[in-house]
Design a protein around this motif. Structure first.
Motif, PDB file in Angstrom:
ATOM      1  N   ASN A  32       0.800  -1.235   0.000  1.00  0.00           N
ATOM      2  CA  ASN A  32       0.000   0.000   0.000  1.00  0.00           C
ATOM      3  C   ASN A  32       0.830   1.281   0.000  1.00  0.00           C
ATOM      4  O   ASN A  32       0.522   2.212  -0.764  1.00  0.00           O
ATOM      5  CB  ASN A  32      -0.981  -0.010   1.168  1.00  0.00           C
ATOM      6  CG  ASN A  32      -2.103  -1.009   0.961  1.00  0.00           C
ATOM      7  OD1 ASN A  32      -2.464  -1.316  -0.175  1.00  0.00           O
ATOM      8  ND2 ASN A  32      -2.661  -1.541   2.039  1.00  0.00           N
ATOM      9  N   PRO A  33       1.861   1.406   0.844  1.00  0.00           N
ATOM     10  CA  PRO A  33       2.661   2.649   0.797  1.00  0.00           C
ATOM     11  C   PRO A  33       3.339   2.862  -0.554  1.00  0.00           C
ATOM     12  O   PRO A  33       3.517   4.003  -0.988  1.00  0.00           O
ATOM     13  CB  PRO A  33       3.695   2.441   1.908  1.00  0.00           C
ATOM     14  CG  PRO A  33       3.069   1.460   2.840  1.00  0.00           C
ATOM     15  CD  PRO A  33       2.295   0.531   1.960  1.00  0.00           C
ATOM     16  N   ALA A  34       3.710   1.776  -1.212  1.00  0.00           N
ATOM     17  CA  ALA A  34       4.333   1.900  -2.535  1.00  0.00           C
ATOM     18  C   ALA A  34       3.315   2.425  -3.548  1.00  0.00           C
ATOM     19  O   ALA A  34       3.645   3.246  -4.413  1.00  0.00           O
ATOM     20  CB  ALA A  34       4.879   0.551  -2.981  1.00  0.00           C
ATOM     21  N   ILE A  35       2.065   1.956  -3.433  1.00  0.00           N
ATOM     22  CA  ILE A  35       1.009   2.448  -4.322  1.00  0.00           C
ATOM     23  C   ILE A  35       0.801   3.938  -4.096  1.00  0.00           C
ATOM     24  O   ILE A  35       0.699   4.733  -5.040  1.00  0.00           O
ATOM     25  CB  ILE A  35      -0.308   1.683  -4.080  1.00  0.00           C
ATOM     26  CG1 ILE A  35      -0.138   0.201  -4.427  1.00  0.00           C
ATOM     27  CG2 ILE A  35      -1.447   2.290  -4.895  1.00  0.00           C
ATOM     28  CD1 ILE A  35      -1.343  -0.656  -4.068  1.00  0.00           C
ATOM     29  N   THR A  36       0.732   4.339  -2.837  1.00  0.00           N
ATOM     30  CA  THR A  36       0.557   5.746  -2.485  1.00  0.00           C
ATOM     31  C   THR A  36       1.701   6.594  -3.016  1.00  0.00           C
ATOM     32  O   THR A  36       1.495   7.678  -3.575  1.00  0.00           O
ATOM     33  CB  THR A  36       0.461   5.915  -0.955  1.00  0.00           C
ATOM     34  OG1 THR A  36      -0.650   5.163  -0.472  1.00  0.00           O
ATOM     35  CG2 THR A  36       0.296   7.372  -0.572  1.00  0.00           C
ATOM     36  N   ASN A  42       3.334  10.507  -9.434  1.00  0.00           N
ATOM     37  CA  ASN A  42       2.788  10.409 -10.787  1.00  0.00           C
ATOM     38  C   ASN A  42       3.642   9.478 -11.654  1.00  0.00           C
ATOM     39  O   ASN A  42       3.986   9.785 -12.796  1.00  0.00           O
ATOM     40  CB  ASN A  42       2.675  11.784 -11.442  1.00  0.00           C
ATOM     41  CG  ASN A  42       1.790  11.771 -12.676  1.00  0.00           C
ATOM     42  OD1 ASN A  42       0.858  10.971 -12.785  1.00  0.00           O
ATOM     43  ND2 ASN A  42       2.083  12.654 -13.616  1.00  0.00           N
ATOM     44  N   LYS A  43       3.985   8.339 -11.071  1.00  0.00           N
ATOM     45  CA  LYS A  43       4.757   7.329 -11.777  1.00  0.00           C
ATOM     46  C   LYS A  43       3.986   6.011 -11.801  1.00  0.00           C
ATOM     47  O   LYS A  43       3.061   5.802 -11.018  1.00  0.00           O
ATOM     48  CB  LYS A  43       6.103   7.094 -11.081  1.00  0.00           C
ATOM     49  CG  LYS A  43       7.056   8.263 -11.112  1.00  0.00           C
ATOM     50  CD  LYS A  43       8.357   7.906 -10.409  1.00  0.00           C
ATOM     51  CE  LYS A  43       9.366   9.041 -10.457  1.00  0.00           C
ATOM     52  NZ  LYS A  43      10.636   8.670  -9.769  1.00  0.00           N
ATOM     53  N   PHE A  77       9.409   4.744 -12.544  1.00  0.00           N
ATOM     54  CA  PHE A  77       8.619   3.865 -11.684  1.00  0.00           C
ATOM     55  C   PHE A  77       8.928   4.064 -10.203  1.00  0.00           C
ATOM     56  O   PHE A  77      10.022   4.483  -9.834  1.00  0.00           O
ATOM     57  CB  PHE A  77       8.893   2.391 -12.015  1.00  0.00           C
ATOM     58  CG  PHE A  77       8.781   2.047 -13.469  1.00  0.00           C
ATOM     59  CD1 PHE A  77       7.546   1.928 -14.086  1.00  0.00           C
ATOM     60  CD2 PHE A  77       9.922   1.854 -14.241  1.00  0.00           C
ATOM     61  CE1 PHE A  77       7.445   1.623 -15.434  1.00  0.00           C
ATOM     62  CE2 PHE A  77       9.835   1.544 -15.590  1.00  0.00           C
ATOM     63  CZ  PHE A  77       8.595   1.429 -16.186  1.00  0.00           C
ATOM     64  N   VAL A  78       7.947   3.735  -9.395  1.00  0.00           N
ATOM     65  CA  VAL A  78       8.174   3.438  -7.983  1.00  0.00           C
ATOM     66  C   VAL A  78       8.254   1.921  -7.908  1.00  0.00           C
ATOM     67  O   VAL A  78       7.359   1.223  -8.400  1.00  0.00           O
ATOM     68  CB  VAL A  78       7.040   3.977  -7.092  1.00  0.00           C
ATOM     69  CG1 VAL A  78       7.132   3.394  -5.688  1.00  0.00           C
ATOM     70  CG2 VAL A  78       7.088   5.498  -7.051  1.00  0.00           C
ATOM     71  N   PRO A 111      -1.032   3.139 -10.908  1.00  0.00           N
ATOM     72  CA  PRO A 111      -1.348   3.056  -9.478  1.00  0.00           C
ATOM     73  C   PRO A 111      -2.721   3.567  -9.068  1.00  0.00           C
ATOM     74  O   PRO A 111      -3.273   3.113  -8.060  1.00  0.00           O
ATOM     75  CB  PRO A 111      -0.236   3.887  -8.822  1.00  0.00           C
ATOM     76  CG  PRO A 111       0.187   4.847  -9.887  1.00  0.00           C
ATOM     77  CD  PRO A 111       0.076   4.077 -11.166  1.00  0.00           C
ATOM     78  N   LYS A 112      -3.300   4.486  -9.832  1.00  0.00           N
ATOM     79  CA  LYS A 112      -4.609   5.021  -9.438  1.00  0.00           C
ATOM     80  C   LYS A 112      -5.717   3.980  -9.576  1.00  0.00           C
ATOM     81  O   LYS A 112      -6.655   3.942  -8.788  1.00  0.00           O
ATOM     82  CB  LYS A 112      -4.934   6.260 -10.271  1.00  0.00           C
ATOM     83  CG  LYS A 112      -4.006   7.434  -9.992  1.00  0.00           C
ATOM     84  CD  LYS A 112      -4.363   8.639 -10.846  1.00  0.00           C
ATOM     85  CE  LYS A 112      -3.405   9.799 -10.576  1.00  0.00           C
ATOM     86  NZ  LYS A 112      -3.704  10.983 -11.428  1.00  0.00           N
TER      87      LYS A 112
END
Length: 348
Positions: A32-36, A42-43, A77-78, A111-112
């Protein structure tokens, strides 16, 4: 004096953003933190699905550490690593409707929406900077993302790389029909002199979901050649997996008599014993016969199953066969046979 200044400059570069480094994987305990973070920056989100004891996965550590890989991935990317052995990781993948059949597998998400836009499972000898960067470049290029696969195919794109990408994406998203279609197209454009290669073996292992194509037929007919380029245990696992997918996925309901014969012939070529072949195919074969209104032929298949069971059926097994026949047919002769031979020995 010049040497001292040079050392100072190097120290400054190493301690600043100018220092080159590999992929920066976020070290969170869950996704979840990676998604956030990906949303905020904006990656796209890159997730490497791996297993700590996977030797292929471990070989990628050096590749991820390369500056040219780090530059590309950190820019676009993240990045996060998901340990497939953890129950939480399995739950996440299930929620995302992603089916992992090999590690490492690279997944790229918007990710959104957490829509999967690109993916690749890596096999033996595919660990190169070129391959790792190539799938990343496709992921952040809108024209190469999954939303355009169908359009590119309809427009006539039959390039090997595209078909392979599309077929593997379909497998990872459990789109069996599309996978079979793309693999068939892929085999058409694949030179036959490349059938016995590590690349071909990787395709069979990580992309193919069906046995009805020229590459798989060649594979089961030339196992000795593949045993020379790969561990025989891996070769065996590959053909076993394909057979299992065919018999346990939705495609089993579409098998014809010819399909079943081909499947059984291929199993025999793989030196699977006759009893095991019967135990694996009896349900698909008898179901087809019931559909064809050949109820007593289906009963004969089930009798053949009983003959090759490792031990005599008990009440539970008899009840299962009884219920199976009742669910498949209304044929009076078949139902009478089941009642006399199986149902009366069941649990009810």
């Amino acid at each position: 004096m010049r040497s001292i200044k040079f050392i100072v400059i190097l120290s400054f570069l190493a301690s600043s953003g100018f220092a080159q480094k590999g992929v920066n994987f976020l070290k969170y305990s869950n996704l979840n933190p990676a998604i956030t973070s990906a949303k905020q920056q904006n990656k796209l989100l890159f997730v490497e699905v791996y297993a700590p004891d996977c030797h292929v996965c471990n070989s990628f550590k050096g590749t991820f550490a390369q500056p040219q890989v780090g530059t590309l991935y950190n820019t676009h990317f993240v990045s996060y690593q998901l340990d497939i052995r953890k129950p939480e990781s399995q739950r996440i993948l299930q929620q995302l409707k992603v089916v992992i059949n090999a590690t490492p597998t690279f997944l790229f998400f918007e990710p959104k929406t957490m829509k999967l836009v690109q993916a690749k499972a890596f096999g033996e000898r595919e660990n190169t900077i070129l391959n790792v960067n190539s799938i990343a470049q496709k992921a952040f290029n809108p024209a190469e993302q999954s939303s355009n696969f169908a359009t590119k195919y309809k427009s006539g794109d039959r390039g090997f790389a595209f078909l392979l990408n599309y077929a593997q994406f379909a497998r990872l998203t459990a789109d069996t029909a599309t996978n079979i279609k793309m693999v068939n197209e892929l085999v058409k454009v694949m030179p036959t002199n490349q059938y016995t290669s590590q690349s071909a073996l990787n395709i069979i292992q990580m992309v193919m979901m069906n046995n009805n194509n020229a590459l798989f037929e060649y594979f089961v007919s030339h196992l000795a050649q593949y045993n020379r380029i790969a561990d025989p245990g891996l070769v065996k696992m590959i053909f076993e997996n394909v057979f299992q997918i065919v018999l346990t996925s939705s495609q089993v309901h579409k098998l014809t008599s010819a399909d079943l014969k081909r499947l059984k012939d291929q199993m025999a070529k793989c030196e699977i014993d006759k009893g095991s072949i019967i135990r694996r195919t009896w349900m698909a074969e008898s179901t087809l016969l019931f559909k064809q209104k050949k109820a007593m032929a289906a009963i004969k298949v089930i009798e053949g199953l009983i003959d090759v069971l490792p031990s005599a059926p008990g009440p539970k097994e008899y009840q299962y066969l009884c219920d199976f026949v009742k669910s498949k047919t209304k044929d009076k002769a078949a139902l009478k046979f089941a009642q006399t031979n199986w149902c009366k020995f069941g649990l009810k």
